[in-house]
Write a protein that holds these residues in place. Sequence first.
Motif, PDB file in Angstrom:
ATOM      1  N   VAL A   1       0.825  -1.210   0.000  1.00 33.34           N
ATOM      2  CA  VAL A   1       0.000   0.000   0.000  1.00 33.34           C
ATOM      3  C   VAL A   1       0.861   1.263   0.000  1.00 33.34           C
ATOM      4  O   VAL A   1       1.923   1.305   0.629  1.00 33.34           O
ATOM      5  N   ILE A   2       0.381   2.288  -0.700  1.00 29.31           N
ATOM      6  CA  ILE A   2       0.931   3.647  -0.596  1.00 29.31           C
ATOM      7  C   ILE A   2      -0.129   4.512   0.078  1.00 29.31           C
ATOM      8  O   ILE A   2      -1.308   4.438  -0.274  1.00 29.31           O
ATOM      9  N   ARG A   3       0.301   5.319   1.045  1.00 29.10           N
ATOM     10  CA  ARG A   3      -0.623   6.198   1.741  1.00 29.10           C
ATOM     11  C   ARG A   3      -0.242   7.656   1.528  1.00 29.10           C
ATOM     12  O   ARG A   3       0.942   7.988   1.478  1.00 29.10           O
ATOM     13  N   LEU A   4      -1.258   8.496   1.430  1.00 26.59           N
ATOM     14  CA  LEU A   4      -1.066   9.937   1.342  1.00 26.59           C
ATOM     15  C   LEU A   4      -1.530  10.556   2.652  1.00 26.59           C
ATOM     16  O   LEU A   4      -2.666  10.321   3.095  1.00 26.59           O
ATOM     17  N   TYR A   5      -0.648  11.346   3.274  1.00 25.36           N
ATOM     18  CA  TYR A   5      -0.958  11.958   4.567  1.00 25.36           C
ATOM     19  C   TYR A   5      -0.965  13.473   4.446  1.00 25.36           C
ATOM     20  O   TYR A   5      -0.178  14.065   3.690  1.00 25.36           O
TER      21      TYR A   5
ATOM     22  N   VAL B   1      -5.230  10.647   4.229  1.00 30.16           N
ATOM     23  CA  VAL B   1      -6.357  11.125   3.423  1.00 30.16           C
ATOM     24  C   VAL B   1      -6.662  10.174   2.277  1.00 30.16           C
ATOM     25  O   VAL B   1      -7.734  10.250   1.669  1.00 30.16           O
ATOM     26  N   CYS B   2      -5.730   9.260   1.968  1.00 27.17           N
ATOM     27  CA  CYS B   2      -5.967   8.292   0.891  1.00 27.17           C
ATOM     28  C   CYS B   2      -4.963   7.154   1.019  1.00 27.17           C
ATOM     29  O   CYS B   2      -3.799   7.373   1.377  1.00 27.17           O
ATOM     30  N   GLU B   3      -5.415   5.952   0.742  1.00 24.62           N
ATOM     31  CA  GLU B   3      -4.509   4.823   0.644  1.00 24.62           C
ATOM     32  C   GLU B   3      -4.973   3.914  -0.488  1.00 24.62           C
ATOM     33  O   GLU B   3      -6.165   3.795  -0.752  1.00 24.62           O
ATOM     34  N   PHE B   4      -4.020   3.309  -1.183  1.00 17.70           N
ATOM     35  CA  PHE B   4      -4.373   2.452  -2.315  1.00 17.70           C
ATOM     36  C   PHE B   4      -3.323   1.362  -2.488  1.00 17.70           C
ATOM     37  O   PHE B   4      -2.144   1.550  -2.169  1.00 17.70           O
ATOM     38  N   LYS B   5      -3.774   0.209  -2.978  1.00 18.60           N
ATOM     39  CA  LYS B   5      -2.853  -0.885  -3.244  1.00 18.60           C
ATOM     40  C   LYS B   5      -2.093  -0.572  -4.523  1.00 18.60           C
ATOM     41  O   LYS B   5      -2.683  -0.421  -5.594  1.00 18.60           O
ATOM     42  N   ALA B   6      -0.764  -0.489  -4.417  1.00 22.35           N
ATOM     43  CA  ALA B   6       0.047  -0.096  -5.561  1.00 22.35           C
ATOM     44  C   ALA B   6       0.738  -1.277  -6.231  1.00 22.35           C
ATOM     45  O   ALA B   6       0.951  -1.267  -7.444  1.00 22.35           O
ATOM     46  N   HIS B   7       1.112  -2.296  -5.430  1.00 24.16           N
ATOM     47  CA  HIS B   7       1.884  -3.420  -5.967  1.00 24.16           C
ATOM     48  C   HIS B   7       1.420  -4.729  -5.338  1.00 24.16           C
ATOM     49  O   HIS B   7       0.583  -4.739  -4.434  1.00 24.16           O
TER      50      HIS B   7
END
Length: 365
Positions: A224-228, A236-242
Amino acid sequence: MEEYMELVVGCYEQVLFGYRVHREGEQWLSSADFTHHAHTASLSVVAVNNRFVATGSKDETIQIYDMKKKVEHGALLHHNGTITCLQFYGNTHLLSGAEDGLICVWNTKKWECQQTFKAHKGQVLSLSIHPSGKLALSVGTDKTLRTWNLVEGRSAFIKNIKKNAHIVQWSPSGDKYVVVIHDKVDVYQLETAAVIGTINNPKRISSVQFITDALIAVAGDEEVIRLYDTASQKCVCEFKAHENRVKNLHVFELEETHIVVSSSSDGFVKMWGIDTEKVKTPPSLFCEVSTSARLTCLSVWLPSAVDHKEEANRDVTASTVKDCDRPKKKMTQSKTAENKEAGETQVIHKKRKLETKQKKKKPMK
C-alpha cells in the motif's frame, strides 16, 4: 513539446535500467531504452539532474553517466563502504553520504571534491538539501540529526534523537522537514526546529516523498501507498500499488500534474497521477514497467527540466555545460585540504556507451 522522461532504476543484480516513457494524447507509451552493468556490487542509490545520472553501490564507488550522450562520464572514488545517499543540487553540486560516516560535496563542473564532512560517528543513512542550497540535513547510526551550513562548510546544529532515523526529507518550500524512525514520521517546523506532529504508519517505512508542502506520500513494508496531510498528520488516501512491498517512491511535477513513481519487490515500476484537488480519490495508474529484477533504487530523469535556481544564474549553468562538453581525459586526480586525511580522490573518466535496446514502443498496461 513532447512529454518525455526516463525511468531510471537500479537493482541487486548490479544493473541500471532506463525506460523511456512519453505521452501521446491521453496514452502513455514506453520502450526499454538501455541497460548497463553499472557496478561490481548491488546498486544502493540513484540521483539525477537535467544532464547526469549518479549511482552509488556497495562496491564503494559513485558512477556518473551523461544521459544526453548515453555514455559513462566517470567514477568518483572517495568513500569507504556502501554509498547510502546521493542528491544533486541543480547543475552545480552533488552531495554523497556513505557507511564511512562522511558527506562529500562534489563540484559537477570539474567533478572535484570541494568539501568533506565527518558527518556521523557511524553510517550516514540519509541526507537532504534545502531548496535554497544553503543547508543540508543528515541522519545516521549515531542517533543524531545534523544540520550543515553548506555556504560556510561547517556543522550548524546537532540534535540528539532517541533512535536511529533512516530518512530525512525537506518539503518543497523548505519551511518544514520530516524525519523517519521505523514506522513514524516526525514533522518539524524549520523556524522552531520543533516537532509539530507525528505520522504513524502501520508498517516500517521504506520511502517518503513530499507531493506538496501539505501532502506527503509514504510507502512501507506492504503493498500500500498512503497519502498523509502534513498539518493534521491524518491519512487522506490509501491504495494498493503493488503485489509486494513498495521499496521506493519518487515524486515530480510535469505540465502541472503531480506524478508519483513507485518501485516494488515484485519487479514493477508504476507511475501514478495525483489530483491534489481530489486527494481522497485514489490516483490514476498512468503506466507500469516489468523489470523482472530485484529493485533497490529509483529516480526519474527529465531531459527538458531546468532547475529554477540555475535559470536565475545562467552564467554558472553555461560554464558547467561547457566544461562537460570538453573532451574527457582518461584520468584526472584532485586533492583538497579537506580530503587529505580521508585519502586521495580519483575522478576516472570513461567513454563507454550504455547498452541500448531498440524495442517497438507499445502502450503499457
